[in-house]
Design a protein around this motif. Structure first.
Motif, PDB file in Angstrom:
ATOM      1  N   SER A  47       0.835  -1.209   0.000  1.00 11.19           N
ATOM      2  CA  SER A  47       0.000   0.000   0.000  1.00 11.19           C
ATOM      3  C   SER A  47       0.865   1.253   0.000  1.00 11.19           C
ATOM      4  O   SER A  47       0.587   2.220  -0.708  1.00 11.19           O
ATOM      5  CB  SER A  47      -0.906   0.040   1.232  1.00 11.19           C
ATOM      6  OG  SER A  47      -1.794  -1.031   1.220  1.00 11.19           O
ATOM      7  N   ASP A 167      -5.653  -0.898  -4.772  1.00  7.61           N
ATOM      8  CA  ASP A 167      -5.094  -1.422  -3.531  1.00  7.61           C
ATOM      9  C   ASP A 167      -6.061  -2.421  -2.898  1.00  7.61           C
ATOM     10  O   ASP A 167      -6.997  -2.051  -2.203  1.00  7.61           O
ATOM     11  CB  ASP A 167      -4.790  -0.283  -2.552  1.00  7.61           C
ATOM     12  CG  ASP A 167      -3.941  -0.759  -1.379  1.00  7.61           C
ATOM     13  OD1 ASP A 167      -3.643  -1.974  -1.313  1.00  7.61           O
ATOM     14  OD2 ASP A 167      -3.585   0.072  -0.532  1.00  7.61           O
ATOM     15  N   GLU A 168      -5.825  -3.681  -3.134  1.00  3.74           N
ATOM     16  CA  GLU A 168      -6.685  -4.764  -2.634  1.00  3.74           C
ATOM     17  C   GLU A 168      -8.172  -4.460  -2.831  1.00  3.74           C
ATOM     18  O   GLU A 168      -8.944  -4.421  -1.865  1.00  3.74           O
ATOM     19  CB  GLU A 168      -6.391  -5.024  -1.152  1.00  3.74           C
ATOM     20  CG  GLU A 168      -4.921  -5.338  -0.914  1.00  3.74           C
ATOM     21  CD  GLU A 168      -4.696  -6.132   0.377  1.00  3.74           C
ATOM     22  OE1 GLU A 168      -5.591  -6.915   0.741  1.00  3.74           O
ATOM     23  OE2 GLU A 168      -3.634  -5.979   0.982  1.00  3.74           O
TER      24      GLU A 168
HETATM   25 MG   LIG Z   1      -2.173  -2.751   2.154  1.00  5.12          MG
END
Ligand SMILES: [Mg+2]
Ligand SMILES: Nc1ncnc2c1ncn2[C@@H]1O[C@H](COP(=O)(O)OP(=O)(O)O)[C@@H](O)[C@H]1O
Lengths: 246, 202
Positions: A47, A167-168
């Motif tokens: 991240s 991000d995910e």
């Molecule tokens: Mg992360």
């Protein structure tokens, strides 16, 4: 050798939070129209890397080049950079006080000063594209997680970014809702969007990624094509990590 | 009846001014500047730490010299008094908005001030509404203290009427009922307002 443009180029990127050295001499390159999937254990710095790329976090040292332009916070209009680098968050971060359509047209109207009716027209087209044409007047609280994330993708696309960071994007979703978001992302990839995606969805990586990058403890340990990384990882760390998630 | 109107007027004007000043001090408190933090902290500490009646008299003696009417002295005193509490209300409500909201705005290319104005503040205002309504009710009742510098608001009218007719208790009772009705009406209004905007919550 192929001659495609390099859209993201990162050299020797370092970032710390206090004493915690999170990114260590990270190098990464993303070519135009490529999909790069970034994998790695929680806390390995994925991240932070993404957030450094659009300067939600400021790097400490190293260089970041986006679409041929070297980005230095004191010399570059970061708001402009962020317009060109879309970001999709794990927790959607939709604006709860705005309807779906208002979410999508907010930045084009307020930042790019696009006339409202034109923004609405484009916004509707984007909602149609992510399969939510019938939800434009609904507030985000009324949507499922998968629908929220698709709105978030449309909202990012409304700024016509050159690069999309994810991000995910499916980690906060119920399993049965993951597919619809991944399929939206695959559509995007097919259309030639340059994408850097943090995800644990190995199916998506296999199918859509040109390159898979494995990160461990703030360092890039290994990169290669999905089949190389998944079938014959060279590094023991990569093998161990894949063993835990596959 | 004139007293009633004046009470409402003093309250509304002082809460409005208090809201603007309060928002300013909320920003001071949230800013990265140590000096602004300090100014806001001192301001809020002084106002919360001293009795309202002292503040009103302070304004009265300070400002009436300059030819400012006792109405405005009372209103300004109440406004600044309210502002300290409202500053804390806004600070809390702004901080309660998820950091991801500002980031989402920023990631779309919005400047921080724009993202604050368009994304964070509208949500923070909504969240601030119940405590603001509460502060308004407190302000309404506090406005009775304006009587001490002889604005002819509700409480003052009541006590002067009362001493004239020697039926103080009756008048005080009537005044109490007036306040109660005002507060109840206002509570109703706030509740409806909240119900109306609840739609856009997460
Ligand atoms: Mg992360
Ligand atoms: N704002 C921050 N302040 C302090 N530490 C942070 C911050 N953001 C991330 N970290 C730390 O940096 C490390 C990497 O975090 P992150 O980039 O979120 O990892 P990942 O996304 O791979 O799980 C973690 O140890 C995390 O606790």
């Amino acid at each position: 050798m192929e001659q495609r443009k390099v859209m993201i180029k990162v050299n020797n990127l370092n970032k710390s939070f206090g004493d915690l050295h999170v990114l260590k001499d990270v190098d990464i390159e993303v070519h135009e129209q490529d999909v790069v999937v970034l994998i790695g254990a929680s806390g390995s710095g994925k991240s932070t890397l993404l957030r450094c790329l659009n300067y939600l976090e400021y790097k400490e040292s190293g260089s970041i080049t986006i679409d041929g332009k070297v980005i230095e916070p004191d010399q570059t209009d970061l708001n402009k950079v962020r317009q060109e680098v879309g970001m999709v968050f794990q927790h959607f971060n939709l604006f709860p006080h705005k309807t779906v359509l208002e979410n999508v047209i907010e930045a084009p109207v307020m930042v790019k000063k696009i006339p409202k009716d034109k923004a609405v027209e484009e916004g509707r087209a984007l909602l149609k594209k992510v399969g939510l044409a019938d939800k434009e007047d609904v507030y985000p609280s009324k949507l499922s997680g998968g629908q929220k994330q698709r709105v978030a993708i449309a909202r990012s696309l409304a700024m016509k970014p050159k690069i999309m960071l994810f991000d995910e994007p499916t980690s906060a979703l119920d399993p049965e809702l993951v597919g619809e978001v991944l399929s939206t992302m695959k559509d995007l990839a097919r259309e030639g969007m340059t994408m850097l995606v943090v995800t644990h969805e190995m199916g998506f990586a296999r199918e859509a990624a040109d390159t898979v990058v494995y990160m461990h403890d703030g360092k890039i340990v290994e990169k290669g094509t999905p089949s190389d990384i998944f079938s014959q990882p060279k590094n023991q760390r990569t093998k161990d990590f894949l063993g835990t998630i596959l | 009846m004139k007293g009633l109107l004046l009470t409402l007027q003093i309250t509304v004007v002082s809460v409005l001014i208090g809201t603007v000043v309060g928002l300013l001090f909320a920003f001071f408190k949230l800013s990265n500047s140590k000096i602004l933090n300090w100014i806001a902290n001192v301001y809020i500490a002084v106002i919360r730490g001293t009795p309202l009646i002292v503040q009103i008299f302070f304004f009265y003696f300070g400002l009436s010299e300059l030819g400012i009417s006792s109405y405005w002295c009372a209103t300004l005193g109440l406004a600044l008094h309210n502002s300290a509490y409202i500053a804390e209300i806004f600070r809390g409500s702004i901080q309660s908005i998820n950091k991801g909201q500002l980031e989402a705005g920023r990631s779309l290319g919005m400047s921080t001030p724009l993202a604050m104005r368009r994304i964070v503040l509208p949500q923070a205002f909504r969240r601030a509404l119940p405590p603001l309504g509460n502060q308004f009710i407190i302000g309404l009742k506090d406005s009775s203290l304006a009587a001490f510098i002889s604005s002819s608001e509700l409480f003052n009218v009541a006590t002067t009427q009362g001493s004239r007719t020697f039926e103080e208790m009756t008048y005080l009772l009537i005044v109490a009922i007036y306040y109660l009705v005002l507060v109840l009406l206002f509570t109703l209004l706030v509740n409806r307002l909240e119900g109306k905007i609840a739609g856009g919550d997460e």
